[in-house]
Design a protein around this motif. Structure first.
Motif, mmCIF file in Angstrom:
data_model
loop_
_atom_site.group_PDB
_atom_site.id
_atom_site.type_symbol
_atom_site.label_atom_id
_atom_site.label_comp_id
_atom_site.label_asym_id
_atom_site.label_seq_id
_atom_site.Cartn_x
_atom_site.Cartn_y
_atom_site.Cartn_z
ATOM 1 N N TYR A 118 42.513 56.989 37.933
ATOM 2 C CA TYR A 118 42.968 57.209 39.125
ATOM 3 C C TYR A 118 44.406 57.011 38.758
ATOM 4 C CZ TYR A 118 44.047 56.248 43.976
ATOM 5 O OH TYR A 118 44.866 56.101 45.242
ATOM 6 N N LYS A 119 45.114 57.481 39.570
ATOM 7 C CA LYS A 119 46.808 57.335 40.002
ATOM 8 C C LYS A 119 46.918 56.615 41.169
ATOM 9 C CE LYS A 119 48.255 59.199 35.799
ATOM 10 N NZ LYS A 119 49.066 58.479 34.783
ATOM 11 N N ASP A 120 47.497 55.550 41.044
ATOM 12 C CA ASP A 120 48.057 55.105 42.497
ATOM 13 C C ASP A 120 49.655 55.486 42.554
ATOM 14 O OD1 ASP A 120 48.944 53.714 44.724
ATOM 15 O OD2 ASP A 120 48.219 51.554 43.789
ATOM 16 N N TYR A 121 49.803 56.582 43.316
ATOM 17 C CA TYR A 121 51.113 57.132 43.511
ATOM 18 C C TYR A 121 52.088 56.013 43.994
ATOM 19 C CZ TYR A 121 49.201 61.318 41.458
ATOM 20 O OH TYR A 121 48.773 62.513 40.493
ATOM 21 N N LEU A 157 55.617 54.315 42.625
ATOM 22 C CA LEU A 157 56.895 54.261 43.154
ATOM 23 C C LEU A 157 57.413 52.997 43.800
ATOM 24 C CD1 LEU A 157 57.288 57.953 44.615
ATOM 25 C CD2 LEU A 157 57.859 57.427 42.398
ATOM 26 N N GLY A 158 56.407 52.208 43.965
ATOM 27 C CA GLY A 158 56.764 50.838 44.363
ATOM 28 C C GLY A 158 56.919 50.930 46.111
ATOM 29 N N VAL A 159 56.295 51.856 46.525
ATOM 30 C CA VAL A 159 56.364 52.001 48.123
ATOM 31 C C VAL A 159 55.058 51.568 48.641
ATOM 32 C CG1 VAL A 159 58.444 53.432 47.954
ATOM 33 C CG2 VAL A 159 56.113 54.432 47.971
ATOM 34 N N PRO A 160 54.872 51.175 49.982
ATOM 35 C CA PRO A 160 53.891 50.945 50.574
ATOM 36 C C PRO A 160 53.301 52.377 51.041
ATOM 37 C CG PRO A 160 55.697 50.272 52.145
ATOM 38 C CD PRO A 160 56.155 50.574 50.742
ATOM 39 N N ARG A 161 51.698 52.281 51.572
ATOM 40 C CA ARG A 161 51.283 53.569 51.829
ATOM 41 C C ARG A 161 52.001 54.186 53.253
ATOM 42 N NH1 ARG A 161 46.772 54.651 48.686
ATOM 43 N NH2 ARG A 161 45.809 56.065 50.248
ATOM 44 N N THR A 162 52.568 53.339 53.979
ATOM 45 C CA THR A 162 53.026 53.635 55.077
ATOM 46 C C THR A 162 54.441 53.988 55.281
ATOM 47 O OG1 THR A 162 53.759 51.093 55.596
ATOM 48 C CG2 THR A 162 51.713 51.971 56.541
ATOM 49 N N ALA A 163 55.018 54.110 53.852
ATOM 50 C CA ALA A 163 56.429 54.420 53.557
ATOM 51 C C ALA A 163 56.896 55.806 54.144
ATOM 52 C CB ALA A 163 56.744 54.423 52.051
ATOM 53 N N ASN A 191 57.784 61.535 38.264
ATOM 54 C CA ASN A 191 57.776 62.734 38.842
ATOM 55 C C ASN A 191 56.646 63.452 39.390
ATOM 56 O OD1 ASN A 191 60.312 64.390 38.469
ATOM 57 N ND2 ASN A 191 60.424 62.982 36.837
ATOM 58 N N GLU A 192 55.395 62.895 38.836
ATOM 59 C CA GLU A 192 54.013 63.387 39.413
ATOM 60 C C GLU A 192 53.784 62.812 40.710
ATOM 61 O OE1 GLU A 192 49.356 62.704 38.158
ATOM 62 O OE2 GLU A 192 50.754 63.476 36.512
ATOM 63 N N ALA A 193 54.268 61.521 40.900
ATOM 64 C CA ALA A 193 53.849 60.734 42.007
ATOM 65 C C ALA A 193 54.817 61.234 43.228
ATOM 66 C CB ALA A 193 54.243 59.144 41.951
ATOM 67 N N TYR A 194 56.041 61.721 42.875
ATOM 68 C CA TYR A 194 57.164 62.179 43.814
ATOM 69 C C TYR A 194 56.450 63.479 44.304
ATOM 70 C CZ TYR A 194 61.333 63.387 46.134
ATOM 71 O OH TYR A 194 62.287 63.733 46.972
ATOM 72 N N GLU A 195 56.104 64.299 43.255
ATOM 73 C CA GLU A 195 55.614 65.599 43.439
ATOM 74 C C GLU A 195 54.517 65.731 44.576
ATOM 75 O OE1 GLU A 195 55.116 69.489 43.772
ATOM 76 O OE2 GLU A 195 56.597 68.688 42.636
ATOM 77 N N VAL A 196 53.697 64.665 44.703
ATOM 78 C CA VAL A 196 52.634 64.467 45.632
ATOM 79 C C VAL A 196 53.174 63.733 46.966
ATOM 80 C CG1 VAL A 196 50.364 63.485 46.203
ATOM 81 C CG2 VAL A 196 50.859 64.309 43.869
ATOM 82 N N HIS A 219 46.407 64.976 51.510
ATOM 83 C CA HIS A 219 45.268 65.500 50.620
ATOM 84 C C HIS A 219 44.734 64.255 49.772
ATOM 85 C CE1 HIS A 219 42.141 68.196 49.046
ATOM 86 N NE2 HIS A 219 42.885 68.175 47.833
ATOM 87 N N TYR A 220 45.856 63.633 49.128
ATOM 88 C CA TYR A 220 45.771 62.484 48.379
ATOM 89 C C TYR A 220 45.251 61.326 49.218
ATOM 90 C CZ TYR A 220 47.190 58.580 45.508
ATOM 91 O OH TYR A 220 47.113 57.442 44.847
ATOM 92 N N ASP A 221 45.783 61.044 50.302
ATOM 93 C CA ASP A 221 45.444 59.881 51.404
ATOM 94 C C ASP A 221 44.051 59.887 51.791
ATOM 95 O OD1 ASP A 221 47.681 58.728 51.073
ATOM 96 O OD2 ASP A 221 48.777 59.528 52.858
#
Length: 292
Positions: A5-8, A12-18, A52-57, A66-68
């Motif tokens: 699993y990738k924690d995007y 990026l070091g941001v909360p899920r509410t970013a 880059n992959e995290a930012y792409e998503v 979709h990821y969430d």
């Protein structure tokens, strides 16, 4: 079969509410730190791909949504098996281009199933690399706008020239995005910086400068000439103007974004004579007796 699993958000070091802006700022900061062309970190290339992959998503509302749907109870590197419905006929989010440069996790989520994990094996497509560059401008450049030539140096030692059209309303730290113009094929972000000026101080779109005037002009309230960025203008001093007093010339500052100009603030410095003739001394003494 499971994958990691990738924690995007964690990458990026941001909360899920970013917000989208917070995600973009976090990406830019990390991409600049781990860019393989400049970073000295041992794992710079791998980290840069991951960023880059995290930012792409996360930059794309559809991919992010979709990821969430996977939920928040996952940790980076944890074994992950897609839930029923993700493989084969599951929900797909369109992704333009070759996904060979992304992880198995990414291709599983956005490629429609495990079969995509093995698609194009060994064909590692280069990741689009965004870049940033600083461009220093004089106040005159910022006021004029127009086109500025930027010389870009590539990692192989070559160079190329780019014409950057300067928008109206340039301020310190403003940024211009040039899609697809970076050396890595990504977007080039041009950070604009204003060179300190020998005469004018900058505060947003407002300018400040000093003007020396004779004491009799300040006392009597006469007209004086003031140089601005757009040429010389005449300014009338109020009678009794004091040294250090600031006067405003409206619209004589830098062009604002959206139209109009900032203001020019003129700081008056009363210049006292250093050498007096006998007649001038008599006149000053007479003024002193009159209580001026």
């Amino acid at each position: 079969m499971s994958i990691q699993y990738k924690d995007y958000y964690g990458i990026l070091g941001v909360p899920r509410t970013a917000t989208a802006d917070e995600i973009r700022k976090a990406y830019r900061k990390l991409a600049k730190k781990y860019h393989p062309d400049v970073s000295k970190e041992k794992d710079a290339d791998a980290r840069y791909r991951e960023i880059n992959e995290a930012y792409e998503v996360l930059k794309d509302p559809d991919k992010r949504g979709h990821y969430d749907t996977l939920g928040a109870n996952w940790e980076q590197g944890q074994d992950f098996t897609p839930p029923p419905g993700w493989q084969g006929g599951g929900t797909r989010v369109e992704f333009g281009g070759d996904m060979g440069g992304f992880s198995d996790f990414f291709r599983t989520l956005f490629g429609g199933g495990f079969s995509d994990i093995f698609a194009g094996a060994g064909s590692q497509a280069p990741v689009r690399r965004d870049s940033e560059v600083d461009l220093k401008l004089t106040l005159e450049d910022a006021a004029r706008g127009g086109t500025h030539t930027l010389v870009m140096r590539s990692p192989d030692g070559g160079q190329r020239s780019l014409n950057v059209r300067l928008p109206q309303g340039i301020s310190e730290g403003a940024q211009i995005r040039l899609p697809g113009r970076a050396n890595g094929g990504g977007d080039l972000y041009v950070n604009l910086h204003l060179v300190p000026h020998p005469v004018f101080q900058v505060d947003g779109y407002d300018l400040t400068r000093s003007v020396r005037v004779a004491p009799w002009d300040a006392v009597l309230g006469r007209e004086v000439s003031v140089e601005t960025l757009s040429g010389s203008v005449t300014m009338r001093l109020p009678p009794g103007t004091q040294s250090g007093q600031r006067l405003r010339l409206r619209g004589k500052g830098l062009p604002r974004r959206g139209g109009g100009n900032g203001d020019l603030f003129v700081r008056v410095e009363v210049s006292l004579p250093r050498h007096l003739t006998e007649r001038q001394k008599e006149l000053w003494e007479e003024l002193s007796r009159l209580g001026a």
